[in-house]
Enzyme design. Structure first.
Site, PDB file in Angstrom:
ATOM      1  N   HIS A 179      43.274  14.592  40.041  1.00  0.00           N
ATOM      2  CA  HIS A 179      42.075  14.340  40.852  1.00  0.00           C
ATOM      3  C   HIS A 179      41.232  15.598  41.041  1.00  0.00           C
ATOM      4  O   HIS A 179      40.008  15.586  40.864  1.00  0.00           O
ATOM      5  CB  HIS A 179      42.506  13.769  42.200  1.00  0.00           C
ATOM      6  CG  HIS A 179      41.402  13.236  43.048  1.00  0.00           C
ATOM      7  ND1 HIS A 179      40.663  14.032  43.902  1.00  0.00           N
ATOM      8  CD2 HIS A 179      40.910  11.982  43.189  1.00  0.00           C
ATOM      9  CE1 HIS A 179      39.767  13.283  44.528  1.00  0.00           C
ATOM     10  NE2 HIS A 179      39.895  12.038  44.118  1.00  0.00           N
ATOM     11  N   ASP A 227      40.924  19.971  47.337  1.00  0.00           N
ATOM     12  CA  ASP A 227      41.358  18.808  46.564  1.00  0.00           C
ATOM     13  C   ASP A 227      42.824  18.975  46.180  1.00  0.00           C
ATOM     14  O   ASP A 227      43.590  19.589  46.935  1.00  0.00           O
ATOM     15  CB  ASP A 227      40.453  18.649  45.336  1.00  0.00           C
ATOM     16  CG  ASP A 227      40.255  17.192  44.941  1.00  0.00           C
ATOM     17  OD1 ASP A 227      41.265  16.540  44.603  1.00  0.00           O
ATOM     18  OD2 ASP A 227      39.113  16.696  44.968  1.00  0.00           O
ATOM     19  N   SER A 241      35.058   9.643  45.695  1.00  0.00           N
ATOM     20  CA  SER A 241      35.584  10.972  45.366  1.00  0.00           C
ATOM     21  C   SER A 241      34.879  11.546  44.149  1.00  0.00           C
ATOM     22  O   SER A 241      34.709  12.766  44.038  1.00  0.00           O
ATOM     23  CB  SER A 241      37.085  10.897  45.063  1.00  0.00           C
ATOM     24  OG  SER A 241      37.841  10.743  46.219  1.00  0.00           O
TER      25      SER A 241
END
Length: 684
Positions: A177, A119, A476
């Protein structure tokens, strides 16, 4: 992060009575001699946890010289929890020394499981990643930590791969994220978090006892490069992770031999590692699902029972509330719709940029493409439907001094959840149409989780607000929910293959409401992730590398393309492994891509492995409301032992279908305790 409905059931039990170890006969025996002891662990956990496997795993941590299966005499799990086992005095003392809580017992299982997060990195100072109470990493761990980054016993590895960047070289997350997804998967419990008062409560990941290994492949300015993603797979496999979670994908589905996630996950599968990947955020367009390889699990995003809505009140006291408006963190009133210092009304969601350009103080944007999930803006803003937009335009045109009040977002209960989000990519699988993708759905709408304080709250460079917990939506965000449950299953069944874990998640999923999803399984796969049942599926559909190679050959891959994917010079397509169909793959779902105007007629050959009760009988049940005729031969499976395999054939037939059309059914194997459900999906 995850709601209580998403939690493995043991996590909500709290403290139980002390583990009591009592000897049944004379205990004055030598340290090396074995005697039978009772280990009583209190009431039976709620949900369908495989008690026997938990007992075996606990014993494996204390036994010396024999296996847990040789040691155990009885497992108690139907009415209360515990077991009887043959132990030496030294083993008894070691077992007795364990902290006497159910929570610790399960954390001992979890702490050996390592989730590799590919990620944007991680913010290690977040309270969600505290290593308090953790021992050292598992001895098998081979990973390392970047020189400019401090790991701990929770984050046991952290690396970065930025082939096209020369600055900001660190696994430290500045985008947010990666921190968000990592905390959903394995964040520890943190009390009283919220985003400016929204979604207030305790934040906790799915497997808080698991370890995290971080592989940062996305740079603020350079994006996520394929060469870096493949490098991350290469090192994560070698480092010794158990599950790989990757919340990214291509813009469109790609052939497996040129798709780096398909290539990387194939090698992970060869090493017993399941890859969990997001399905994509290009829905509801048909055929938009990405990450479609059968050796990985592709995750769709669904809603949770917490809706976040906005209200818009205009000067004549009319209030507008869409099915869900965009996440607005402000409460704002202005006296007109246009000019400096006003709120502008515009077509399309541009993130509030038009309002910033025109120096407005707020924005109302007409955009129906995303009304079912929340989104942050750098100023007071929200989206409305076309119908609401027309009413607002009419009000502006007929009013000399139009007034609008944008209220701060609020939470309400959503009784319709779970429903697959509009943005979640849909099937069919355009690379291998007879492999159902996505495989499963999981919470991915308005999920609160840890955040990097160096990242923008709204992904806008002008937004200077800093938070430690943020609310996001997307596949996600759904992906790490499934990664967590996969890790939980792996902690209980460490020897299971990636295909067995995939099967366990798929066949225990809860069916979704078809009336709310016009493309049915193409939206949600087998249904909603069900952690309470996943660890004890009863039967699994297993597969090994050779099975996937055979499927690729049956699909039409030649030896050249096959070798690119597998990296094995001996991989070839021959008359032995290229004479069947893709439907012969032992997959937990059954999909038929039928011909337009032709009668439906197909066979599916499948094999199930007994992982439930040694002596058990499963009967087939077909559930359908369509004109499909489905038969199973044999329709009764009688097992005599664990790990026994039995083959069967499913025949699907029906009248010709027009284009486009689809019909659904399901096959359920039941022994009275386990319901092993496989979706059956036929489409033109």
């Amino acid at each position: 992060m995850v709601s209580s409905l998403m939690s493995p059931p043991w996590l909500c039990l709290g403290l139980i009575s002390l583990i009591s170890i009592s000897v049944l006969v004379n205990s004055s025996i030598a340290n090396t001699e074995r005697q039978v002891y009772i280990v009583y662990m209190g009431e039976k956990p709620s949900g369908e946890i495989l008690i026997e496997s938990l007992n075996f795993n606990l014993l494996d941590q204390v036994l010396d010289g024999i296996t847990s299966r040789e040691s155990i005499v009885h497992s108690y799990g139907r009415s209360f929890s515990g077991f009887a086992a043959k132990l030496t005095e030294q083993e008894r003392r070691k077992l007795e020394g364990f902290q006497n809580t159910k929570e610790h017992w399960q954390q001992k299982l979890e702490s050996d499981v390592i989730i590799g997060m590919i990620d944007t990195g991680i913010w290690p100072e977040s309270k969600s990643f505290s290593d308090e109470g953790f021992g050292p990493p598992p001895k098998r761990w081979k990973g390392t930590c970047a020189k400019n980054f401090s790991c701990n016993n929770k984050i046991i590895g952290a690396k970065y791969y930025f082939s096209e960047a020369k600055d900001n070289l660190s696994p430290r997350d500045v985008l947010g994220h990666g921190t968000h997804t990592a905390s959903i998967a394995a964040g520890g419990c943190v009390a009283n978090v919220s985003l400016f008062g929204l979604a207030q409560g305790n934040a906790r990941g799915g497997v808080p006892g698991a370890r995290l290994a971080v592989y940062s492949v996305c740079h603020r300015y350079r994006g996520c490069q394929e060469v870096d993603i493949l490098k991350a797979f290469d090192e994560a496999i070698a480092d010794g992770v158990d599950i790989i979670s990757i919340s990214m994908g291509n813009d469109h589905p790609s052939e497996y031999f040129i798709d780096v996630i398909a290539i990387g996950s194939f090698h992970a599968m060869k090493n017993g590692i399941l890859t969990v990947a997001s399905a994509g955020n290009d829905g509801p367009t048909p055929g938009s699902v990405t990450n479609v390889a059968p050796w990985l699990i592709s995750v769709a995003a669904s809603s949770i029972d917490r809706r976040i809505i906005d209200k818009l009140v205009i000067g004549d006291n009319r209030t507008f509330e869409a099915s869900e408006l965009m996440l607005n963190l402000y409460d704002y009133t202005r006296t007109n719709f246009e000019g400096k210092g006003s709120i502008i009304l515009c077509y399309g969601d541009d993130g509030g940029n038009s309002a910033l350009v025109y120096k407005a103080e707020g924005a109302v944007m007409i955009d129906e493409s995303a009304l079912d999930f929340g989104k942050q803006y750098p100023l007071p803003a929200l989206d409305v439907s076309v119908a609401v937009g027309e009413e607002l335009l009419n009000y502006i045109n007929k009013t000399r001094n139009p007034v609008v009040n944008i209220h701060k977002s609020e939470e309400i209960f959503d009784e319709n959840a779970p429903v697959v989000a509009s943005f979640s990519s849909r099937g069919p699988n355009t690379i291998t149409p007879e492999i159902l993708k996505p495989d499963i759905s999981a919470p991915g709408v308005n999920i609160i989780a840890a955040w990097s304080p160096n990242a923008s709250v709204s992904d806008s460079p002008v937004d200077k607000r800093s938070v430690f917990y943020n609310i996001l939506s997307g596949t996600s965000i759904a992906c790490p929910h499934v990664s967590a449950v996969a890790a939980y299953v792996k902690s209980i069944h460490p020897s299971w293959s990636s295909a067995a874990i995939l099967s366990a998640l798929v066949t225990t999923a809860t069916p979704m409401n078809e009336s709310r999803h016009y493309v049915a399984e193409l939206a949600y796969g087998a249904g909603q992730l069900n952690p309470a049942r996943a660890a004890n599926p009863g039967l699994v559909y297993d597969a090994i590398e050779a099975d996937y190679v055979k499927m690729l050959c049956n699909q039409g891959y030649n030896s050249t393309k096959l070798k690119i994917l597998t990296g094995d010079k001996t991989s070839i397509c021959s008359s032995k492994n290229g004479t069947g169909t893709v439907r012969d793959l032992n997959y937990p779902s059954l999909t038929l891509h039928a011909g337009e105007g032709k009668s439906v007629n197909a066979n599916f050959s499948r094999t199930v492995t007994n992982v439930g009760i040694a002596e058990s009988v499963y009967k087939a049940e077909i559930r359908t409301t369509s004109k499909l005729e489905v038969t199973v031969n044999p329709s009764v499976l009688s097992f005599k032992s664990l790990n026994q395999k039995i083959e069967f054939i499913v025949t699907v037939s029906g009248p010709p279908m027009s284009s486009p059309s689809m019909v659904s059914a399901s096959l359920v194997w039941s022994d009275g305790k386990h319901d092993v459900r496989s979706p059956i999906f036929v489409f033109v």
